[in-house]
Design an enzyme around this catalytic site. Sequence first.
Site, PDB file in Angstrom:
ATOM      1  N   CYS A  73      44.927 -42.195 -48.884  1.00  0.00           N
ATOM      2  CA  CYS A  73      45.023 -40.746 -49.120  1.00  0.00           C
ATOM      3  C   CYS A  73      46.461 -40.249 -49.107  1.00  0.00           C
ATOM      4  CB  CYS A  73      44.184 -39.982 -48.104  1.00  0.00           C
ATOM      5  SG  CYS A  73      44.874 -39.967 -46.433  1.00  0.00           S
TER       6      CYS A  73
ATOM      7  N   CYS B   7      40.975 -39.857 -44.281  1.00  0.00           N
ATOM      8  CA  CYS B   7      40.095 -40.492 -45.272  1.00  0.00           C
ATOM      9  C   CYS B   7      39.242 -41.627 -44.724  1.00  0.00           C
ATOM     10  CB  CYS B   7      40.930 -41.002 -46.439  1.00  0.00           C
ATOM     11  SG  CYS B   7      41.903 -42.451 -46.022  1.00  0.00           S
TER      12      CYS B   7
ATOM     13  N   CYS C 291      42.053 -43.709 -40.465  1.00  0.00           N
ATOM     14  CA  CYS C 291      42.791 -42.512 -40.868  1.00  0.00           C
ATOM     15  C   CYS C 291      41.914 -41.280 -40.661  1.00  0.00           C
ATOM     16  CB  CYS C 291      43.199 -42.642 -42.333  1.00  0.00           C
ATOM     17  SG  CYS C 291      44.047 -41.189 -42.984  1.00  0.00           S
TER      18      CYS C 291
ATOM     19  N   CYS D 127      49.207 -43.491 -45.186  1.00  0.00           N
ATOM     20  CA  CYS D 127      47.945 -44.143 -45.529  1.00  0.00           C
ATOM     21  C   CYS D 127      47.934 -44.544 -47.003  1.00  0.00           C
ATOM     22  CB  CYS D 127      46.811 -43.174 -45.223  1.00  0.00           C
ATOM     23  SG  CYS D 127      45.202 -43.732 -45.792  1.00  0.00           S
TER      24      CYS D 127
ATOM     25  N   CYS E 257      54.774 -46.266 -34.643  1.00  0.00           N
ATOM     26  CA  CYS E 257      54.687 -45.110 -33.749  1.00  0.00           C
ATOM     27  C   CYS E 257      53.849 -44.052 -34.474  1.00  0.00           C
ATOM     28  CB  CYS E 257      56.097 -44.607 -33.460  1.00  0.00           C
ATOM     29  SG  CYS E 257      56.131 -43.245 -32.302  1.00  0.00           S
TER      30      CYS E 257
HETATM   31 ZN    ZN Z   1      44.023 -41.814 -45.272  1.00  0.00          ZN
END
Ligand code: ZN
Length: 178
Positions: A146, A98, A95, A143, A166
């Site tokens: 976060c 984070c 990510c 995510c 996607c």
């Molecule tokens: Zn994250």
Amino acid sequence: MKRRTFLAGLAFVPLVARAQPAMQLKDIKRMQSDWKTLLAAGTTVPSASEPLKLSKDEWRKRLPPQAYGVLREESTERAGTSPLNSEKRPGVFVCAGCGLPLFTSEMKFESGTGWPSFFTAIPGAFETKKDFHLIYPRTEYHCARCGGHHGHLFDDGPPPTNQRWCNNGVALRFIPKG
Ligand SMILES: [Zn+2]
């Protein structure tokens, strides 16, 4: 004669299939359980059990404007703009907000959409919700650490999962294994 040629053509298909065995669910399970083998040596990554909660202002300071727009305001990057579309090296996609590991290079496929696409994800990386930004409902995913928006999950991906995650490339950071 024509019919025979046609049948011969059909008979050839299974031979090709045997040369490149189709992916099976056990392969997916292995990718999910062994994802750390694609993590570069010495890399430390956070886990979803250590949530990262920041204010809008803190996120704005931390992220480039485009990544902020996608991760924190659910905007969508223009198709074909992410350099990660052509990323083919072994490694892990984390990510951009984070650092939580989300996908490995093994889980990526070329969907032709212009967005990095994956047929499965690292277990526990994402949470989902239905959104109605378009007329029809879509499965939004974000995510698990976060809460940053990443993309939408569709059911027209390759077998055996038939999933197509996607993902906005700008919401990802790639850590090559090598
Ligand atoms: Zn994250």
